[in-house]
Write an enzyme that holds these catalytic residues in place. Structure first.
Site, PDB file in Angstrom:
ATOM      1  N   ALA A  57     -59.035 -23.573  13.516  1.00  0.00           N
ATOM      2  CA  ALA A  57     -59.500 -22.251  13.683  1.00  0.00           C
ATOM      3  C   ALA A  57     -59.636 -22.152  15.149  1.00  0.00           C
ATOM      4  O   ALA A  57     -59.873 -22.759  15.564  1.00  0.00           O
ATOM      5  CB  ALA A  57     -60.632 -21.721  12.915  1.00  0.00           C
ATOM      6  N   TYR A  68     -64.953 -20.829  15.021  1.00  0.00           N
ATOM      7  CA  TYR A  68     -65.741 -21.326  13.991  1.00  0.00           C
ATOM      8  C   TYR A  68     -67.025 -20.491  13.613  1.00  0.00           C
ATOM      9  O   TYR A  68     -67.942 -20.815  12.733  1.00  0.00           O
ATOM     10  CB  TYR A  68     -66.170 -22.652  14.026  1.00  0.00           C
ATOM     11  CG  TYR A  68     -64.650 -23.622  13.779  1.00  0.00           C
ATOM     12  CD1 TYR A  68     -64.617 -23.962  12.649  1.00  0.00           C
ATOM     13  CD2 TYR A  68     -63.843 -23.798  14.991  1.00  0.00           C
ATOM     14  CE1 TYR A  68     -63.324 -24.655  12.207  1.00  0.00           C
ATOM     15  CE2 TYR A  68     -62.759 -24.482  14.541  1.00  0.00           C
ATOM     16  CZ  TYR A  68     -62.476 -25.040  13.385  1.00  0.00           C
ATOM     17  OH  TYR A  68     -61.339 -25.733  13.189  1.00  0.00           O
ATOM     18  N   HIS A 120     -65.230 -14.777  28.733  1.00  0.00           N
ATOM     19  CA  HIS A 120     -65.715 -16.063  28.395  1.00  0.00           C
ATOM     20  C   HIS A 120     -66.103 -16.570  30.076  1.00  0.00           C
ATOM     21  O   HIS A 120     -65.960 -16.045  30.969  1.00  0.00           O
ATOM     22  CB  HIS A 120     -64.668 -16.954  28.017  1.00  0.00           C
ATOM     23  CG  HIS A 120     -64.291 -16.988  26.359  1.00  0.00           C
ATOM     24  ND1 HIS A 120     -63.587 -15.873  26.127  1.00  0.00           N
ATOM     25  CD2 HIS A 120     -64.964 -17.704  25.302  1.00  0.00           C
ATOM     26  CE1 HIS A 120     -63.492 -15.881  24.616  1.00  0.00           C
ATOM     27  NE2 HIS A 120     -64.363 -17.028  24.378  1.00  0.00           N
ATOM     28  N   HIS A 121     -66.945 -17.742  29.834  1.00  0.00           N
ATOM     29  CA  HIS A 121     -67.405 -18.528  31.304  1.00  0.00           C
ATOM     30  C   HIS A 121     -66.088 -18.894  32.041  1.00  0.00           C
ATOM     31  O   HIS A 121     -65.059 -18.964  31.629  1.00  0.00           O
ATOM     32  CB  HIS A 121     -67.894 -19.605  30.666  1.00  0.00           C
ATOM     33  CG  HIS A 121     -67.282 -20.540  29.868  1.00  0.00           C
ATOM     34  ND1 HIS A 121     -66.298 -21.651  30.116  1.00  0.00           N
ATOM     35  CD2 HIS A 121     -67.242 -20.659  28.307  1.00  0.00           C
ATOM     36  CE1 HIS A 121     -66.005 -22.305  29.349  1.00  0.00           C
ATOM     37  NE2 HIS A 121     -66.235 -21.688  28.177  1.00  0.00           N
ATOM     38  N   LYS A 157     -63.069 -21.603  31.207  1.00  0.00           N
ATOM     39  CA  LYS A 157     -62.271 -21.333  30.103  1.00  0.00           C
ATOM     40  C   LYS A 157     -60.827 -21.401  30.744  1.00  0.00           C
ATOM     41  O   LYS A 157     -60.802 -20.584  31.826  1.00  0.00           O
ATOM     42  CB  LYS A 157     -62.740 -20.302  29.172  1.00  0.00           C
ATOM     43  CG  LYS A 157     -61.631 -20.320  28.047  1.00  0.00           C
ATOM     44  CD  LYS A 157     -62.179 -19.329  27.004  1.00  0.00           C
ATOM     45  CE  LYS A 157     -61.367 -19.418  25.868  1.00  0.00           C
ATOM     46  NZ  LYS A 157     -61.242 -20.577  25.066  1.00  0.00           N
TER      47      LYS A 157
END
Length: 267
Positions: free
Chosen positions: A121, A124, A154-155, A158
């Site tokens: 996935a 999660y 995102h941070h 990433k």
């Protein structure tokens, strides 16, 4: 149930150590790092910042098939194939949360799933997987008239963009509308362009600071717009979901499963 970790020293690896420490019915049995990692021999509790525990980080080459009932892998695309090979050789179920896989790595995932059970996935979180159901509903009603845009943040650390979760949202919408995301996705706009093609699905990416994860699917028509948003404030949310998936996966038949299966969602 005994759960082992690939890449225990990664950002998610450390949070998974904490999640397993909090679990009542699953325990961390082995935590691996690269053979040349400075973390070999470090106590896992000290690595995760939760106090000393009974297990130390071990070199990947020392991993044995008897060390765990299920493995969890939130590492990097560059090692996914070797980790899958080890799991197949040891008939080991594995939960995979590594994103940014290319076509060859995805093919390796499909091939491994013929021999072992795998949960794969992009995210999660229970909320994100519910979001995948909600965007399908929105697409079925609004998709033929609304402009569809997906934004994610995102941070700064990433590496893949758009995020795996953003791509999963796009895939869910495109599938509902009978479109091929590979041909209808737009990943950036700059300068003067023709009028927006309503049949496209746009993506916008932000990388900044310590943002854990934010995703929005926008359905914008003339006169109204619908926004479906999920925001994560802690990686522990994802780690707990992965541990839940590991417990669900144990004892399953070979195959490629998703969080839709784990959570019994109807998409």
């Amino acid at each position: 149930m005994k759960v082992g970790l690939f890449g225990a020293n990664g950002r998610m690896g450390r949070v998974l150590i904490e999640a397993l420490d909090l679990s009542d019915d699953a325990e961390l049995s082995v935590a691996t790092v690269r053979d040349d990692s400075p973390w070999v021999g470090l106590n896992v509790g000290e690595l995760a910042g939760i106090g000393k525990k009974e297990i130390d980080c071990s070199a990947l080459s020392s991993l044995s098939g008897s060390d765990a009932d299920v493995m969890i892998d939130f590492t990097l695309p560059s090692v996914i194939e070797s980790n899958l090979s080890w799991c197949v050789e040891n008939t080991m179920p594995v939960v995979i949360g590594t994103t940014g896989l290319n076509d060859e790595q995805l093919a390796a995932l499909d091939e491994a799933a013929k021999h072992i059970p795998i949960v794969f996935a992009a995210n999660y979180s229970v909320g994100v997987n519910l979001m995948l159901s909600l965007v399908r509903q929105a697409a079925s009603v609004l998709g033929e008239t609304a402009d569809i845009e997906i934004t994610e943040a995102h941070h700064r650390f990433k590496q893949d963009a758009p995020s795996g979760t953003a791509m999963a949202i796009g895939e869910a919408i495109a599938d509902e509308l009978g479109r091929d995301l590979k041909t209808c996705a737009v990943y950036g706009r700059e300068g003067k362009e023709p009028e927006r093609d309503q049949g496209t699905i746009g993506f916008a990416t932000v990388r900044a600071g310590d943002i854990v994860g934010e995703h929005t699917a926008l359905f914008a028509d003339i006169g109204e717009r619908l926004e479906i948003t999920h925001k994560a404030s802690s990686r522990l949310t994802f780690a707990k979901g992965a541990v839940h998936a590991a417990k669900w996966l144990y004892g399953k038949q070979p195959g490629l499963y998703s969080m839709v299966d784990v959570l019994n969602l109807k998409l």
